[in-house]
Design a protein around this motif. Sequence first.
Motif, PDB file in Angstrom:
ATOM      1  N   ALA A  64     102.268 -25.974   8.550  1.00  0.00           N
ATOM      2  CA  ALA A  64     103.174 -25.152   9.355  1.00  0.00           C
ATOM      3  C   ALA A  64     102.813 -25.402  10.816  1.00  0.00           C
ATOM      4  O   ALA A  64     101.639 -25.381  11.182  1.00  0.00           O
ATOM      5  CB  ALA A  64     103.021 -23.677   9.017  1.00  0.00           C
ATOM      6  N   VAL A  65     103.814 -25.661  11.645  1.00  0.00           N
ATOM      7  CA  VAL A  65     103.595 -25.981  13.052  1.00  0.00           C
ATOM      8  C   VAL A  65     104.165 -24.858  13.906  1.00  0.00           C
ATOM      9  O   VAL A  65     105.342 -24.511  13.781  1.00  0.00           O
ATOM     10  CB  VAL A  65     104.268 -27.319  13.428  1.00  0.00           C
ATOM     11  CG1 VAL A  65     104.029 -27.647  14.889  1.00  0.00           C
ATOM     12  CG2 VAL A  65     103.769 -28.446  12.531  1.00  0.00           C
ATOM     13  N   LEU A  66     103.321 -24.287  14.750  1.00  0.00           N
ATOM     14  CA  LEU A  66     103.741 -23.237  15.671  1.00  0.00           C
ATOM     15  C   LEU A  66     103.944 -23.892  17.026  1.00  0.00           C
ATOM     16  O   LEU A  66     102.982 -24.154  17.748  1.00  0.00           O
ATOM     17  CB  LEU A  66     102.685 -22.138  15.730  1.00  0.00           C
ATOM     18  CG  LEU A  66     102.192 -21.614  14.377  1.00  0.00           C
ATOM     19  CD1 LEU A  66     101.140 -20.540  14.570  1.00  0.00           C
ATOM     20  CD2 LEU A  66     103.341 -21.115  13.541  1.00  0.00           C
ATOM     21  N   GLY A  84     113.331 -33.803  15.845  1.00  0.00           N
ATOM     22  CA  GLY A  84     112.731 -35.069  15.448  1.00  0.00           C
ATOM     23  C   GLY A  84     111.214 -35.058  15.452  1.00  0.00           C
ATOM     24  O   GLY A  84     110.588 -35.926  14.861  1.00  0.00           O
ATOM     25  N   GLU A  85     110.605 -34.109  16.131  1.00  0.00           N
ATOM     26  CA  GLU A  85     109.148 -33.990  16.119  1.00  0.00           C
ATOM     27  C   GLU A  85     108.732 -33.247  14.846  1.00  0.00           C
ATOM     28  O   GLU A  85     109.495 -32.485  14.291  1.00  0.00           O
ATOM     29  CB  GLU A  85     108.661 -33.207  17.343  1.00  0.00           C
ATOM     30  CG  GLU A  85     108.916 -33.907  18.650  1.00  0.00           C
ATOM     31  CD  GLU A  85     108.512 -33.068  19.854  1.00  0.00           C
ATOM     32  OE1 GLU A  85     108.196 -33.673  20.865  1.00  0.00           O
ATOM     33  OE2 GLU A  85     108.531 -31.833  19.778  1.00  0.00           O
ATOM     34  N   PHE A 124      99.693 -42.474  15.977  1.00  0.00           N
ATOM     35  CA  PHE A 124     100.434 -41.466  15.249  1.00  0.00           C
ATOM     36  C   PHE A 124     101.942 -41.571  15.468  1.00  0.00           C
ATOM     37  O   PHE A 124     102.706 -40.818  14.889  1.00  0.00           O
ATOM     38  CB  PHE A 124      99.952 -40.055  15.600  1.00  0.00           C
ATOM     39  CG  PHE A 124      98.595 -39.766  15.033  1.00  0.00           C
ATOM     40  CD1 PHE A 124      98.412 -39.620  13.681  1.00  0.00           C
ATOM     41  CD2 PHE A 124      97.494 -39.647  15.861  1.00  0.00           C
ATOM     42  CE1 PHE A 124      97.168 -39.366  13.148  1.00  0.00           C
ATOM     43  CE2 PHE A 124      96.247 -39.387  15.353  1.00  0.00           C
ATOM     44  CZ  PHE A 124      96.074 -39.241  13.987  1.00  0.00           C
ATOM     45  N   SER A 125     102.378 -42.487  16.318  1.00  0.00           N
ATOM     46  CA  SER A 125     103.812 -42.652  16.515  1.00  0.00           C
ATOM     47  C   SER A 125     104.433 -43.410  15.343  1.00  0.00           C
ATOM     48  O   SER A 125     105.642 -43.478  15.211  1.00  0.00           O
ATOM     49  CB  SER A 125     104.111 -43.374  17.835  1.00  0.00           C
ATOM     50  OG  SER A 125     103.616 -44.702  17.780  1.00  0.00           O
TER      51      SER A 125
END
Length: 174
Positions: free
Chosen positions: A13-15, A22-23, A166-167
Amino acid sequence: FPSHDRWIGHDVAVLDPHYRKGEWEGCKVIGSGKNYKAIDTYLSEVFALIDARYRERETNGTDSFKPLTIVVEELTGWDGKVDNAQEFIKASLSDFRKIGLKALFISHGDTNTLWGGGRGTRGLRDSSLAFIKPQVKLTPMGAKPLGKAQVSIPGSDSFTVDVPDFSVSPAQAP
């Protein structure tokens, strides 16, 4: 919580109040469009999950929980906007490990204000967090990554590691 097995084999989960379409592909993103209220609400859900997992651990002796990593982006902007921020930081430093939770804090610096000011998190932070600082070369156009990072772990000497690009997603990697 969605599964993101391609990257690390468990839920993420990204806060991220500054999310751009797209990210964070394949991850559950909370707080986009500077929706700090959504982040605060999610943190309340995390506290309930912590309590439930510790009750399960106490009652059934369970030590195996489905892993969840919570990525915290733009923490510096949470001050005064996310009421549960300080409690979340403390919980991530003291309550996460034994119940399958992990936190990854991404920030532009390491200040006392970032970690909740002088309200008791500095000592816990300094003894609990590993820091990864990308090494960059400053150019007229900004900073260029060097493919290396300095790693600092409490109780150990710092060291340098190679950093992957990481791209490129694992599906695209050679």
